[in-house]
Write an enzyme that holds these catalytic residues in place. Sequence first.
Site, PDB file in Angstrom:
ATOM      1  N   ASP B  92     123.811  16.903  73.527  1.00 26.47           N
ATOM      2  CA  ASP B  92     125.138  17.216  74.048  1.00 26.47           C
ATOM      3  C   ASP B  92     126.165  16.421  73.241  1.00 26.47           C
ATOM      4  O   ASP B  92     125.809  15.646  72.350  1.00 26.47           O
ATOM      5  CB  ASP B  92     125.220  16.942  75.551  1.00 26.47           C
ATOM      6  CG  ASP B  92     125.004  15.481  75.873  1.00 26.47           C
ATOM      7  OD1 ASP B  92     124.960  14.643  74.941  1.00 26.47           O
ATOM      8  OD2 ASP B  92     124.878  15.157  77.062  1.00 26.47           O
ATOM      9  N   SER B  93     127.431  16.607  73.559  1.00 25.87           N
ATOM     10  CA  SER B  93     128.479  16.008  72.730  1.00 25.87           C
ATOM     11  C   SER B  93     128.831  14.591  73.157  1.00 25.87           C
ATOM     12  O   SER B  93     129.587  13.907  72.472  1.00 25.87           O
ATOM     13  CB  SER B  93     129.741  16.856  72.829  1.00 25.87           C
ATOM     14  OG  SER B  93     130.294  16.740  74.135  1.00 25.87           O
ATOM     15  N   GLY B  94     128.308  14.169  74.294  1.00 26.89           N
ATOM     16  CA  GLY B  94     128.715  12.876  74.846  1.00 26.89           C
ATOM     17  C   GLY B  94     129.885  12.989  75.801  1.00 26.89           C
ATOM     18  O   GLY B  94     130.141  12.079  76.583  1.00 26.89           O
ATOM     19  N   PHE B  96     130.463  14.843  78.492  1.00 29.17           N
ATOM     20  CA  PHE B  96     130.201  14.880  79.926  1.00 29.17           C
ATOM     21  C   PHE B  96     129.983  13.473  80.486  1.00 29.17           C
ATOM     22  O   PHE B  96     130.548  13.101  81.516  1.00 29.17           O
ATOM     23  CB  PHE B  96     128.995  15.766  80.229  1.00 29.17           C
ATOM     24  CG  PHE B  96     128.741  15.923  81.698  1.00 29.17           C
ATOM     25  CD1 PHE B  96     129.523  16.776  82.461  1.00 29.17           C
ATOM     26  CD2 PHE B  96     127.751  15.184  82.338  1.00 29.17           C
ATOM     27  CE1 PHE B  96     129.312  16.907  83.827  1.00 29.17           C
ATOM     28  CE2 PHE B  96     127.539  15.313  83.702  1.00 29.17           C
ATOM     29  CZ  PHE B  96     128.317  16.173  84.441  1.00 29.17           C
ATOM     30  N   ASP B 146     133.845  18.281  73.931  1.00 27.79           N
ATOM     31  CA  ASP B 146     134.700  18.992  74.880  1.00 27.79           C
ATOM     32  C   ASP B 146     135.096  18.081  76.032  1.00 27.79           C
ATOM     33  O   ASP B 146     134.540  16.996  76.193  1.00 27.79           O
ATOM     34  CB  ASP B 146     133.975  20.224  75.449  1.00 27.79           C
ATOM     35  CG  ASP B 146     132.749  19.825  76.276  1.00 27.79           C
ATOM     36  OD1 ASP B 146     132.130  18.778  75.982  1.00 27.79           O
ATOM     37  OD2 ASP B 146     132.411  20.552  77.218  1.00 27.79           O
ATOM     38  N   GLN B 201     135.124  26.191  78.313  1.00 32.65           N
ATOM     39  CA  GLN B 201     135.571  25.542  79.543  1.00 32.65           C
ATOM     40  C   GLN B 201     136.634  26.435  80.186  1.00 32.65           C
ATOM     41  O   GLN B 201     136.694  27.623  79.897  1.00 32.65           O
ATOM     42  CB  GLN B 201     136.106  24.138  79.232  1.00 32.65           C
ATOM     43  CG  GLN B 201     135.048  23.155  78.724  1.00 32.65           C
ATOM     44  CD  GLN B 201     134.121  22.630  79.821  1.00 32.65           C
ATOM     45  OE1 GLN B 201     134.301  22.901  81.010  1.00 32.65           O
ATOM     46  NE2 GLN B 201     133.082  21.894  79.400  1.00 32.65           N
ATOM     47  N   GLY B 228     131.006  22.987  82.193  1.00 33.46           N
ATOM     48  CA  GLY B 228     131.883  22.751  83.343  1.00 33.46           C
ATOM     49  C   GLY B 228     131.486  23.524  84.583  1.00 33.46           C
ATOM     50  O   GLY B 228     132.309  23.764  85.467  1.00 33.46           O
ATOM     51  N   ASP B 278     119.760  24.070  80.804  1.00 34.76           N
ATOM     52  CA  ASP B 278     119.191  22.733  80.985  1.00 34.76           C
ATOM     53  C   ASP B 278     119.664  22.232  82.329  1.00 34.76           C
ATOM     54  O   ASP B 278     120.707  22.665  82.829  1.00 34.76           O
ATOM     55  CB  ASP B 278     119.678  21.767  79.910  1.00 34.76           C
ATOM     56  CG  ASP B 278     121.080  21.258  80.218  1.00 34.76           C
ATOM     57  OD1 ASP B 278     122.042  22.031  80.039  1.00 34.76           O
ATOM     58  OD2 ASP B 278     121.229  20.115  80.698  1.00 34.76           O
ATOM     59  N   CYS B 316     100.263  27.201  92.034  1.00 34.08           N
ATOM     60  CA  CYS B 316     100.649  26.613  90.738  1.00 34.08           C
ATOM     61  C   CYS B 316      99.408  26.153  89.984  1.00 34.08           C
ATOM     62  O   CYS B 316      98.474  25.607  90.571  1.00 34.08           O
ATOM     63  CB  CYS B 316     101.604  25.447  90.978  1.00 34.08           C
ATOM     64  SG  CYS B 316     102.098  24.575  89.476  1.00 34.08           S
ATOM     65  N   CYS B 318      99.539  24.005  87.357  1.00 30.43           N
ATOM     66  CA  CYS B 318      99.899  22.859  86.512  1.00 30.43           C
ATOM     67  C   CYS B 318      98.859  21.751  86.661  1.00 30.43           C
ATOM     68  O   CYS B 318      98.065  21.751  87.598  1.00 30.43           O
ATOM     69  CB  CYS B 318     101.304  22.359  86.854  1.00 30.43           C
ATOM     70  SG  CYS B 318     101.398  21.201  88.233  1.00 30.43           S
ATOM     71  N   CYS B 321      98.916  20.155  90.206  1.00 32.61           N
ATOM     72  CA  CYS B 321      98.402  20.991  91.303  1.00 32.61           C
ATOM     73  C   CYS B 321      96.910  21.255  91.153  1.00 32.61           C
ATOM     74  O   CYS B 321      96.218  21.497  92.134  1.00 32.61           O
ATOM     75  CB  CYS B 321      99.185  22.304  91.381  1.00 32.61           C
ATOM     76  SG  CYS B 321     100.881  22.051  91.971  1.00 32.61           S
ATOM     77  N   HIS B 347     104.971  18.355  87.791  1.00 31.75           N
ATOM     78  CA  HIS B 347     104.926  19.603  88.572  1.00 31.75           C
ATOM     79  C   HIS B 347     106.259  20.352  88.503  1.00 31.75           C
ATOM     80  O   HIS B 347     106.288  21.561  88.255  1.00 31.75           O
ATOM     81  CB  HIS B 347     104.562  19.369  90.034  1.00 31.75           C
ATOM     82  CG  HIS B 347     104.823  20.618  90.828  1.00 31.75           C
ATOM     83  ND1 HIS B 347     104.000  21.719  90.770  1.00 31.75           N
ATOM     84  CD2 HIS B 347     105.885  20.986  91.608  1.00 31.75           C
ATOM     85  CE1 HIS B 347     104.518  22.696  91.493  1.00 31.75           C
ATOM     86  NE2 HIS B 347     105.663  22.287  92.012  1.00 31.75           N
TER      87      HIS B 347
END
Lengths: 369, 369
Positions: B92-94, B96, B146, B201, B228, B278, B316, B318, B321, B347
Amino acid sequence: MSLAFEILAETAAGGRRGRLDLPHQAVETPVFMPVGTQGTVKAVAQDVLEGLGAQIILGNTYHLYLRPGHEAIGRMGGLHKFMSWRRAMLTDSGGFQVFSLNALRKVTDEGVQFRSHLDGSSHSFTPEHSIGVQVALGADICMAFDECTEYPAERARAEESLRLTMAWARRSREHFRAHGENVAWREGLGGRTQSLFGIVQGGMYADLRRQCAERLVEMDFDGYAIGGLSVGEPRELTLEMIAEVLPLLPKDKPRYVMGVGYPDEIEQYARMGVDMMDCVLPTRAARHGLLFTSEGRVNIKNKQYAEDQNPPDPRCDCPVCRRYSRAYLRHLMQAGEALSGTLNTIHNLAYYLGIMERVRGELESRTNG
Amino acid sequence: MSLAFEILAETAAGGRRGRLDLPHQAVETPVFMPVGTQGTVKAVAQDVLEGLGAQIILGNTYHLYLRPGHEAIGRMGGLHKFMSWRRAMLTDSGGFQVFSLNALRKVTDEGVQFRSHLDGSSHSFTPEHSIGVQVALGADICMAFDECTEYPAERARAEESLRLTMAWARRSREHFRAHGENVAWREGLGGRTQSLFGIVQGGMYADLRRQCAERLVEMDFDGYAIGGLSVGEPRELTLEMIAEVLPLLPKDKPRYVMGVGYPDEIEQYARMGVDMMDCVLPTRAARHGLLFTSEGRVNIKNKQYAEDQNPPDPRCDCPVCRRYSRAYLRHLMQAGEALSGTLNTIHNLAYYLGIMERVRGELESRTNG
């Protein structure tokens, strides 16, 4: 059904390469046993432990009795099933934690009254109760309930402590004989059942240690542990006590030194004929950033590792050393990331287990050579 | 060299099954990207992430800039090498974190002055600096710097914030064009280099969102993110903003909705044509004992699971599980054991990654059928 222990090779110095045929796992000895206090070797998943070659791990009776409770674990089929550990397991008697975590304990001939370190509630452990809890937990090996003599201790104190330990050993043995076949997995494992080890105490008094060993051998346990070591005494004393006791223990039974030690110690004791050892050191030190390596101890927090792209131990083939750098491990520690404890622990356990693997190989080749 | 993004299948509803050809990994989309804030997806080792099928993970520019520092990571060959992650990565751009972790920040047209949340030291981020840091970190995908507009925000505030974001997007683009080829792994990966995404944004104002999207498309980024969102607004608004923006973005470029969401959200947005998402939710919730399952949310701390020997999610497959019970996971959580966070996170990530895998399959079959 007595415990099958086969000695595959012996050295003149007393070192033994053996195989301990436990219900859940044939354990190659000498063996180091990672400590899984609360039903988990801290920060490491069970499949990773398997991958590292851990053959047998410890569970702590005191902790598991308090949380989640041995009765709950018993209802769920025992500790193996509860934590999904398929290999061998050993539970301590709870005695060590009762003493080390409880300043307000009250000791009588009957047993120990203590308060939970979690919520202050009152509890008592007797030899019978400790064995009952251990049968519910269902480890392959149980330990007799003992009093770990503190260091330093006056002779009178050590004698009194030893008197208790020996009386409790006898009661543990009797209760185990009467109830030890009740383990949950007995039918599933062809009628095999748990084993019970006695614990040699006696403080740092060689004659008390010898006296204790002789009495315990008369009681005929499946194996014998030497307890009450690494409690603050100089290492020469640790060695002396082990050297005094080992010759008195039956050659055909496994010998377990509890709670030791540094890498060079476990190697030394294994060469002297100790078959089993456990210690929180590799796991606890790992969480504090102390790594054991072929180049000595590495405090991974040190600034000198900030851009060190070498593996933690250049001569180590563990999953951590194959993939990660000192710089990355240092960053994880500095950043307080959970992965730090996990990776450090994996390396330290690999290092300890690797020592024992190497010693096993050397014990074989020295005998055969 | 522009980013290669191939659309393999499309549905009438706009859903796309694609393949994003990043230098370190061909990423099958739609894709969920686990968040690796400080160079680690919290509590999970890299080989475990690989085993779960994670194709691309996030790194946080703000955190890594402060510790261990982008210059140190750059000297060590970039973030991939530093943390030994061989697959794709996005930073990310930092922006946030500068806004969410700094009450005392000072924003000007030039950039943002802020104090480290670690030690209070003064720092500033400009678009040029953010890109410089991201080139040093060397993720496959960088994000334009941003300002994430808070919620709720008056229209005037959203307009002013948007003005900054668009000016910073242009400067990010220019700086990236001038310096983006300097990434450390460029030669090792046949001259391939990083990509840069712009971020739409505009708060919760549909016309501002549309305006921003149009301007960013004119600037010609390699992909477009919608930022955003999930900042406290009702979910209807989140959906409305995504629906407003998606049709304005070029069909042949990847579309990334940042920081969402719950399992049903990521599925819904993927079916609408979002290619990348994400969120810290699966990993953060896991550490608090909240598991996402096919039967709904399971708060593993609840007493009802104390002796529940079922897996966390019976449907599940995984590694958690397959091996562990709800009772064991509850115990680990109650006991404060590190393994709790690790197993819960494994999980939840498996569950999120599994949703995307299923959606990818459905997008293919609906198109072909």
